[in-house]
Design a protein around this motif. Sequence first.
Motif, short mmCIF file in Angstrom:
data_model
loop_
_atom_site.label_atom_id
_atom_site.label_comp_id
_atom_site.label_asym_id
_atom_site.label_seq_id
_atom_site.Cartn_x
_atom_site.Cartn_y
_atom_site.Cartn_z
N GLU A 1 -64.01 -7.28 22.26
CA GLU A 1 -64.74 -6.79 21.08
C GLU A 1 -64.65 -7.73 19.89
O GLU A 1 -65.66 -7.99 19.24
N PRO A 2 -63.47 -8.27 19.55
CA PRO A 2 -63.45 -9.22 18.43
C PRO A 2 -64.30 -10.47 18.71
O PRO A 2 -64.97 -10.97 17.82
N LEU A 3 -64.28 -10.92 19.96
CA LEU A 3 -65.10 -12.08 20.33
C LEU A 3 -66.59 -11.73 20.23
O LEU A 3 -67.39 -12.52 19.70
N HIS A 4 -66.96 -10.56 20.69
CA HIS A 4 -68.35 -10.09 20.58
C HIS A 4 -68.78 -10.06 19.11
O HIS A 4 -69.85 -10.57 18.74
N ARG A 5 -67.94 -9.47 18.25
CA ARG A 5 -68.28 -9.40 16.81
C ARG A 5 -68.41 -10.79 16.20
O ARG A 5 -69.33 -11.07 15.43
N TYR A 6 -67.47 -11.68 16.57
CA TYR A 6 -67.51 -13.05 16.04
C TYR A 6 -68.82 -13.73 16.45
O TYR A 6 -69.50 -14.36 15.61
N LEU A 7 -69.18 -13.64 17.72
CA LEU A 7 -70.40 -14.30 18.19
C LEU A 7 -71.65 -13.69 17.54
O LEU A 7 -72.58 -14.40 17.16
N ARG A 8 -71.65 -12.37 17.40
CA ARG A 8 -72.78 -11.70 16.73
C ARG A 8 -72.87 -12.16 15.28
O ARG A 8 -73.95 -12.49 14.78
N ASP A 9 -71.72 -12.20 14.61
CA ASP A 9 -71.70 -12.61 13.21
C ASP A 9 -72.02 -14.09 13.02
O ASP A 9 -72.37 -14.51 11.92
N SER A 10 -71.93 -14.86 14.10
CA SER A 10 -72.26 -16.29 14.00
C SER A 10 -73.75 -16.55 14.20
O SER A 10 -74.18 -17.70 14.22
N GLY A 11 -74.53 -15.47 14.39
CA GLY A 11 -75.97 -15.63 14.45
C GLY A 11 -76.64 -15.20 15.74
O GLY A 11 -77.86 -15.24 15.84
N LEU A 12 -75.87 -14.79 16.74
CA LEU A 12 -76.47 -14.34 17.99
C LEU A 12 -76.89 -12.88 17.87
O LEU A 12 -76.26 -12.12 17.14
N ASP A 13 -77.95 -12.51 18.60
CA ASP A 13 -78.28 -11.08 18.59
C ASP A 13 -77.20 -10.34 19.37
O ASP A 13 -76.44 -10.93 20.14
N ASP A 14 -77.13 -9.03 19.15
CA ASP A 14 -76.03 -8.23 19.67
C ASP A 14 -75.89 -8.33 21.19
O ASP A 14 -74.79 -8.52 21.71
N ALA A 15 -76.98 -8.22 21.92
CA ALA A 15 -76.92 -8.24 23.39
C ALA A 15 -76.45 -9.60 23.90
O ALA A 15 -75.62 -9.68 24.83
N GLU A 16 -76.96 -10.67 23.30
CA GLU A 16 -76.54 -12.02 23.74
C GLU A 16 -75.07 -12.27 23.39
O GLU A 16 -74.32 -12.85 24.17
N ALA A 17 -74.65 -11.83 22.22
CA ALA A 17 -73.24 -11.97 21.82
C ALA A 17 -72.34 -11.23 22.80
O ALA A 17 -71.29 -11.74 23.20
N ARG A 18 -72.76 -10.05 23.21
CA ARG A 18 -71.97 -9.26 24.15
C ARG A 18 -71.89 -9.96 25.52
O ARG A 18 -70.84 -10.02 26.13
N ARG A 19 -73.01 -10.52 26.00
CA ARG A 19 -73.01 -11.23 27.30
C ARG A 19 -72.09 -12.45 27.26
O ARG A 19 -71.32 -12.69 28.18
N ARG A 20 -72.18 -13.21 26.19
CA ARG A 20 -71.35 -14.42 26.10
C ARG A 20 -69.88 -14.07 25.96
O ARG A 20 -69.02 -14.72 26.54
N ALA A 21 -69.58 -13.05 25.17
CA ALA A 21 -68.18 -12.62 25.03
C ALA A 21 -67.63 -12.16 26.37
O ALA A 21 -66.50 -12.49 26.73
N ALA A 22 -68.43 -11.40 27.13
CA ALA A 22 -67.99 -10.93 28.45
C ALA A 22 -67.75 -12.11 29.39
O ALA A 22 -66.79 -12.10 30.18
N ALA A 23 -68.59 -13.13 29.32
CA ALA A 23 -68.42 -14.30 30.19
C ALA A 23 -67.12 -15.04 29.84
O ALA A 23 -66.36 -15.44 30.73
N ILE A 24 -66.87 -15.23 28.56
CA ILE A 24 -65.64 -15.91 28.13
C ILE A 24 -64.42 -15.10 28.53
O ILE A 24 -63.45 -15.63 29.08
N ASP A 25 -64.46 -13.80 28.29
CA ASP A 25 -63.36 -12.91 28.62
C ASP A 25 -63.05 -12.97 30.13
O ASP A 25 -61.91 -13.11 30.54
N ALA A 26 -64.10 -12.87 30.95
CA ALA A 26 -63.91 -12.89 32.41
C ALA A 26 -63.39 -14.25 32.87
O ALA A 26 -62.50 -14.32 33.74
N PHE A 27 -63.89 -15.32 32.29
CA PHE A 27 -63.43 -16.66 32.65
C PHE A 27 -61.94 -16.82 32.34
O PHE A 27 -61.17 -17.25 33.21
#
Length: 186
Positions: free
Chosen positions: A125-151
């Motif tokens: 969730e903090p990674l998702h919020r950070y990515l969203r706040d850095s300019g990504l739309d919410d869905a894309e921020a969530r996908r990228r955060a999930a990929a980083i978390d899983a990796f």
Amino acid sequence: MTSRDAAATRLRILEQARRQFARHGYTAITVKGVADAAGVSPNLITRYFGGKEGLFLAATRVEIPVEDSFGGDRAELGARLSVSIVRRWSGESGDDPLLVLQRASGERPEAAEALAAFLDTHSLEPLHRYLRDSGLDDAEARRRAAAIDAFVLGVSTRRRVLRSELGDPAELQDWLSTVIQRLADG
């Protein structure tokens, strides 16, 4: 016993419990084994923690200051996260409650649930919020955060749980930095 001695004894018990749970999982550990390693009577573990389950719960309390990695430009996220990750992974394995939870999650459903809840709250969730706040739309921020978390969880499981070796920390940090940054950039 003074409160200072009690606090030091409790800490010594927790250190031994973390070390043993991290190395051997939950099932193989006994209260007597932890007590012997800590140089105390098993009765003290019961007194301080209520038994093995309470000791396990106390030994797996985790705190990670993830917000430290989320300050700054997204273009540097991989570098910041990789430094934090390798520093944590390179420490004494018995001192990392996350490793304890990872190893125990295959044996204990509550450990798996605790690990998932912790990672959701303090990583995903903090990674998702950070990515969203850095300019990504919410869905894309969530996908990228999930990929980083899983990796990161996959690498941690592969290198820390299955192999118990990280390899060269500098090489690992460089590789993590590159892959995390690619995942963050999409």
